[in-house]
Scaffold this motif. Structure first.
Motif, PDB file in Angstrom:
ATOM      1  N   TYR A 103       1.305  -1.208   0.109  1.00 38.49           N
ATOM      2  CA  TYR A 103       0.278   0.495  -0.437  1.00 38.49           C
ATOM      3  C   TYR A 103       1.025   1.155   0.240  1.00 38.49           C
ATOM      4  O   TYR A 103       2.149   1.218   0.590  1.00 38.49           O
ATOM      5  CB  TYR A 103      -0.885  -0.328   1.228  1.00 38.49           C
ATOM      6  N   VAL A 104       0.854   1.974  -0.956  1.00 36.63           N
ATOM      7  CA  VAL A 104       1.444   3.466  -0.888  1.00 36.63           C
ATOM      8  C   VAL A 104       0.843   4.509  -0.558  1.00 36.63           C
ATOM      9  O   VAL A 104      -0.535   4.927  -1.054  1.00 36.63           O
ATOM     10  CB  VAL A 104       1.647   3.855  -2.660  1.00 36.63           C
ATOM     11  N   ASN A 105       1.010   5.410   0.848  1.00 33.95           N
ATOM     12  CA  ASN A 105      -0.376   6.818   0.486  1.00 33.95           C
ATOM     13  C   ASN A 105      -0.188   7.619   0.459  1.00 33.95           C
ATOM     14  O   ASN A 105       0.205   7.069  -0.975  1.00 33.95           O
ATOM     15  CB  ASN A 105       0.678   7.343   2.071  1.00 33.95           C
ATOM     16  N   GLU A 106      -1.082   8.085  -0.045  1.00 32.63           N
ATOM     17  CA  GLU A 106      -1.637   9.525  -0.267  1.00 32.63           C
ATOM     18  C   GLU A 106      -0.365  10.109  -1.142  1.00 32.63           C
ATOM     19  O   GLU A 106      -1.328  10.260  -2.508  1.00 32.63           O
ATOM     20  CB  GLU A 106      -3.007   9.717   0.154  1.00 32.63           C
ATOM     21  N   ASP A 107      -0.475  11.047   0.112  1.00 31.88           N
ATOM     22  CA  ASP A 107       0.847  11.749  -0.906  1.00 31.88           C
ATOM     23  C   ASP A 107       1.800  11.180  -0.964  1.00 31.88           C
ATOM     24  O   ASP A 107       2.934  11.962  -1.204  1.00 31.88           O
ATOM     25  CB  ASP A 107       1.474  12.617   0.227  1.00 31.88           C
ATOM     26  N   ARG A 108       2.192  10.161  -1.374  1.00 37.99           N
ATOM     27  CA  ARG A 108       3.307   8.978  -2.156  1.00 37.99           C
ATOM     28  C   ARG A 108       4.834   9.253  -1.253  1.00 37.99           C
ATOM     29  O   ARG A 108       6.065   9.403  -1.596  1.00 37.99           O
ATOM     30  CB  ARG A 108       3.456   9.106  -3.429  1.00 37.99           C
ATOM     31  N   THR A 109       4.818   9.121   0.305  1.00 39.09           N
ATOM     32  CA  THR A 109       5.899   9.898   0.717  1.00 39.09           C
ATOM     33  C   THR A 109       6.928   8.828   1.407  1.00 39.09           C
ATOM     34  O   THR A 109       7.752   8.283   1.770  1.00 39.09           O
ATOM     35  CB  THR A 109       5.879  10.540   2.025  1.00 39.09           C
ATOM     36  N   TYR A 110       5.332   7.071   1.544  1.00 42.19           N
ATOM     37  CA  TYR A 110       5.494   6.324   2.544  1.00 42.19           C
ATOM     38  C   TYR A 110       5.244   4.787   1.624  1.00 42.19           C
ATOM     39  O   TYR A 110       3.568   5.255   1.075  1.00 42.19           O
ATOM     40  CB  TYR A 110       5.599   5.738   3.309  1.00 42.19           C
ATOM     41  N   ALA A 111       5.183   3.713   1.094  1.00 37.07           N
ATOM     42  CA  ALA A 111       4.847   2.618   0.778  1.00 37.07           C
ATOM     43  C   ALA A 111       5.257   1.219   2.224  1.00 37.07           C
ATOM     44  O   ALA A 111       5.808   1.836   3.459  1.00 37.07           O
ATOM     45  CB  ALA A 111       5.849   1.941   0.067  1.00 37.07           C
ATOM     46  N   TYR A 112       3.670   0.450   2.479  1.00 30.99           N
ATOM     47  CA  TYR A 112       4.412  -0.196   3.445  1.00 30.99           C
ATOM     48  C   TYR A 112       3.922  -2.116   2.588  1.00 30.99           C
ATOM     49  O   TYR A 112       2.981  -1.681   1.745  1.00 30.99           O
ATOM     50  CB  TYR A 112       2.672   0.121   4.149  1.00 30.99           C
ATOM     51  N   ALA A 113       4.858  -2.367   2.668  1.00 38.52           N
ATOM     52  CA  ALA A 113       3.853  -3.935   2.546  1.00 38.52           C
ATOM     53  C   ALA A 113       4.443  -5.244   3.419  1.00 38.52           C
ATOM     54  O   ALA A 113       4.927  -5.130   4.909  1.00 38.52           O
ATOM     55  CB  ALA A 113       5.536  -4.334   1.355  1.00 38.52           C
ATOM     56  N   VAL A 114       3.561  -6.361   3.337  1.00 40.78           N
ATOM     57  CA  VAL A 114       3.604  -7.485   4.478  1.00 40.78           C
ATOM     58  C   VAL A 114       4.382  -8.330   3.453  1.00 40.78           C
ATOM     59  O   VAL A 114       4.925  -8.492   2.753  1.00 40.78           O
ATOM     60  CB  VAL A 114       2.269  -7.830   5.088  1.00 40.78           C
ATOM     61  N   ASP A 115       5.060  -9.147   4.705  1.00 40.27           N
ATOM     62  CA  ASP A 115       6.304 -10.495   3.957  1.00 40.27           C
ATOM     63  C   ASP A 115       5.432 -11.791   4.527  1.00 40.27           C
ATOM     64  O   ASP A 115       5.881 -11.950   6.225  1.00 40.27           O
ATOM     65  CB  ASP A 115       7.484  -9.618   4.114  1.00 40.27           C
ATOM     66  N   TYR A 116       4.508 -12.385   4.306  1.00 38.15           N
ATOM     67  CA  TYR A 116       3.995 -13.834   4.648  1.00 38.15           C
ATOM     68  C   TYR A 116       4.975 -14.198   4.799  1.00 38.15           C
ATOM     69  O   TYR A 116       4.774 -15.354   6.263  1.00 38.15           O
ATOM     70  CB  TYR A 116       3.419 -13.885   3.913  1.00 38.15           C
ATOM     71  N   TYR A 117       6.051 -14.769   4.355  1.00 38.98           N
ATOM     72  CA  TYR A 117       6.967 -15.835   4.802  1.00 38.98           C
ATOM     73  C   TYR A 117       8.207 -15.555   6.174  1.00 38.98           C
ATOM     74  O   TYR A 117       8.226 -16.076   6.277  1.00 38.98           O
ATOM     75  CB  TYR A 117       7.705 -16.490   3.043  1.00 38.98           C
ATOM     76  N   ASN A 118       8.475 -14.099   6.013  1.00 34.45           N
ATOM     77  CA  ASN A 118       9.320 -13.937   7.043  1.00 34.45           C
ATOM     78  C   ASN A 118       8.260 -13.725   8.049  1.00 34.45           C
ATOM     79  O   ASN A 118       8.834 -13.123   9.074  1.00 34.45           O
ATOM     80  CB  ASN A 118      10.606 -13.124   6.895  1.00 34.45           C
ATOM     81  N   SER A 119       7.021 -13.024   7.924  1.00 30.45           N
ATOM     82  CA  SER A 119       6.619 -12.699   8.895  1.00 30.45           C
ATOM     83  C   SER A 119       6.165 -11.449   9.212  1.00 30.45           C
ATOM     84  O   SER A 119       6.146 -10.731  10.846  1.00 30.45           O
ATOM     85  CB  SER A 119       6.250 -13.793  10.324  1.00 30.45           C
ATOM     86  N   GLU A 120       6.800 -10.658   8.147  1.00 24.35           N
ATOM     87  CA  GLU A 120       6.994  -9.274   8.571  1.00 24.35           C
ATOM     88  C   GLU A 120       6.146  -8.261   8.001  1.00 24.35           C
ATOM     89  O   GLU A 120       5.736  -8.841   6.674  1.00 24.35           O
ATOM     90  CB  GLU A 120       8.355  -8.814   8.010  1.00 24.35           C
ATOM     91  N   VAL A 121       6.141  -6.496   8.947  1.00 24.11           N
ATOM     92  CA  VAL A 121       5.436  -5.431   8.121  1.00 24.11           C
ATOM     93  C   VAL A 121       6.532  -4.697   8.489  1.00 24.11           C
ATOM     94  O   VAL A 121       8.006  -4.243   8.904  1.00 24.11           O
ATOM     95  CB  VAL A 121       4.189  -5.542   8.989  1.00 24.11           C
ATOM     96  N   VAL A 122       6.704  -3.819   6.842  1.00 26.61           N
ATOM     97  CA  VAL A 122       8.050  -3.286   5.794  1.00 26.61           C
ATOM     98  C   VAL A 122       7.284  -1.740   6.177  1.00 26.61           C
ATOM     99  O   VAL A 122       5.898  -1.867   5.647  1.00 26.61           O
ATOM    100  CB  VAL A 122       9.045  -3.493   5.246  1.00 26.61           C
ATOM    101  N   VAL A 123       8.299  -0.673   6.528  1.00 23.25           N
ATOM    102  CA  VAL A 123       8.133   0.097   5.485  1.00 23.25           C
ATOM    103  C   VAL A 123       9.229   1.081   4.620  1.00 23.25           C
ATOM    104  O   VAL A 123      10.000   0.846   5.195  1.00 23.25           O
ATOM    105  CB  VAL A 123       7.667   1.384   7.324  1.00 23.25           C
ATOM    106  N   ILE A 124       8.353   1.377   3.697  1.00 24.79           N
ATOM    107  CA  ILE A 124       9.621   1.668   2.959  1.00 24.79           C
ATOM    108  C   ILE A 124       8.955   3.195   2.357  1.00 24.79           C
ATOM    109  O   ILE A 124       8.296   4.006   2.416  1.00 24.79           O
ATOM    110  CB  ILE A 124       9.729   0.970   1.415  1.00 24.79           C
ATOM    111  N   ALA A 125      10.356   4.345   2.357  1.00 21.08           N
ATOM    112  CA  ALA A 125      10.488   5.499   2.148  1.00 21.08           C
ATOM    113  C   ALA A 125      10.415   5.728   0.797  1.00 21.08           C
ATOM    114  O   ALA A 125      11.582   5.092  -0.086  1.00 21.08           O
ATOM    115  CB  ALA A 125      12.154   6.230   3.059  1.00 21.08           C
ATOM    116  N   ILE A 126       9.977   6.521   0.301  1.00 20.91           N
ATOM    117  CA  ILE A 126       9.594   7.363  -0.728  1.00 20.91           C
ATOM    118  C   ILE A 126      10.318   8.984  -0.651  1.00 20.91           C
ATOM    119  O   ILE A 126      10.004   9.585  -0.479  1.00 20.91           O
ATOM    120  CB  ILE A 126       8.225   7.390  -1.300  1.00 20.91           C
ATOM    121  N   LEU A 127      11.014   9.367  -2.401  1.00 24.85           N
ATOM    122  CA  LEU A 127      11.868  10.660  -2.187  1.00 24.85           C
ATOM    123  C   LEU A 127      12.175  10.382  -3.728  1.00 24.85           C
ATOM    124  O   LEU A 127      12.263   9.833  -4.423  1.00 24.85           O
ATOM    125  CB  LEU A 127      13.896   9.933  -1.496  1.00 24.85           C
ATOM    126  N   LYS A 128      11.213  12.012  -3.635  1.00 20.67           N
ATOM    127  CA  LYS A 128      11.172  12.056  -5.640  1.00 20.67           C
ATOM    128  C   LYS A 128      10.572  11.149  -5.635  1.00 20.67           C
ATOM    129  O   LYS A 128      10.996  11.266  -7.517  1.00 20.67           O
ATOM    130  CB  LYS A 128      12.161  12.642  -5.647  1.00 20.67           C
TER     131      LYS A 128
END
Length: 357
Positions: A103-128
């Motif tokens: 999922y990418v937030n509305e102002d496109r500053t961060y993406a969020y993702a889920v890793d089924y296999y490693n049981s993880e939730v991650v936040v990914i930075a977006i720049l420019k």
């Protein structure tokens, strides 16, 4: 007929296919909005299996499965799309992790993702406007009663709630986890609001009514939809319904996807095993569901989209097709009808409506 033909009115659709070495990748189709015909336009080959596709304005985000074990494989890839054009912008591979939803937030500053296999939730930075790197990793822990599917945590879906929290469905722990969003997009688990479901349910996906008053949780393992009244992050159970006719089918079924039309008076669920789409009528006052009909699909439908609030397009992985069905109101019987248009694709598993019209 002469030299001139009526110009088709179409919407682009992107389809991700496992396929084989020759057919694996992203397909671009046009859906004729007058009759539901599916027209192949372009194919972009990939080395890895695309698992999920999401979009934010002109950008398409694809989760790829790590096929090689290399740290540069897998991850979340970002593409710019304009109708048939599809160009790589950036990617975040996170040491070869495989994400199954993003999922990418509305102002496109961060993406969020889920890793089924490693049981993880991650936040990914977006720049420019480009994906950069993972800036936060959260580990889910726990298990439930299914020895094969729930021996550990399996976050499989992430989205934003109507009140701007992040919500994660964890199939392995039978939880719908609520996260508060802090500075720099960081997530903080809210245990008070996190919902524990009946053991063995296997929550796969959650959607909300357009007014934000109701939440619908699709449970993959139990083939049920749980209906909740939603307010300020609190979910109170309203109803539980089966996603397929258990009195007519005694085989094994897996509930795979759920969507609602724009008006919010119909809800659709795809079933793998029973191989069907079940249509529910929604009481917009109470949120409760009433089964209307059941429409046959090709083998193993895995994901659906609703195009211009008129056509349900479904990807059938085992059948190797994408099919379109038309939503019709005011019919004496039934709601969802075959257009008799489909297109063969090697193991289609995900799809998203593109920009157009």
């Amino acid at each position: 007929m002469g030299l001139f033909f009526k110009k088709r009115k179409v919407k682009p659709i992107f389809v991700g296919s496992y396929g084989n070495d020759l057919t694996r990748g992203i397909y671009v189709f046009h859906l004729d909005i007058d009759n539901g015909e599916i027209l192949k336009k372009k194919f972009y080959k990939s080395l890895a299996n695309p698992i999920a596709i999401s979009k934010r304005e002109r950008f398409i985000y694809v989760c790829y499965k790590n096929n090689t074990g290399r740290p540069t494989d897998g991850g979340l890839w970002q593409y710019a799309s304009m109708d048939l054009q599809f160009g790589l912008v950036a990617k975040s591979t996170d040491h070869g992790k495989t994400y199954v939803n993003s999922y990418v937030n509305e102002d496109r500053t961060y993406a969020y993702a889920v890793d089924y296999y490693n049981s993880e939730v991650v936040v990914i930075a977006i720049l420019k406007q480009k994906l950069i790197r993972v800036v936060q990793t959260i580990k889910h822990t726990g298990s439930s009663i299914d020895p094969k599917r729930q021996s550990e945590a399996h976050p499989c879906f992430i989205d934003m709630t109507p009140d701007h929290r992040m919500v994660v469905c964890d199939l392995g722990t039978d939880e719908v986890v609520l996260y508060d969003i802090g500075e720099k997009g960081r997530l903080y688990r809210n245990d008070e609001l996190t919902l524990k479901l009946e053991a063995g349910s296997g929550p796969k996906k959650i959607i909300f009514s357009s007014d934000g008053q109701f939440a619908y949780v699709l449970n993959e393992l139990s083939s049920q939809v749980f209906v909740y009244r939603y307010q300020d992050g609190q979910m109170s159970l309203v109803q539980k319904v089966m996603t397929y006719p258990t009195d007519e089918y005694i085989g094994q079924n897996t509930a795979t996807d759920i969507l609602m039309n724009e008006k919010g008076d119909y809800l659709f669920v795809s079933n793998s095993g029973h191989d069907s789409i079940t249509t529910f009528e929604v009481d917009t006052t109470t949120g409760m569901l009433n089964t209307v009909d059941n429409t046959d699909t090709d083998e193993k439908p895995v994901q659906m989209i609703l195009v211009i609030d008129k056509y349900v397009v479904v990807a059938c992985q085992k059948g190797g097709t994408i099919e379109s069905f038309e939503l019709k109101r005011g019919e004496s019987k039934g709601v969802l009808f075959e257009t008799h248009f489909s297109y063969m694709v090697g193991e289609p598993v995900c799809l998203i409506e593109g920009r157009g019209l």
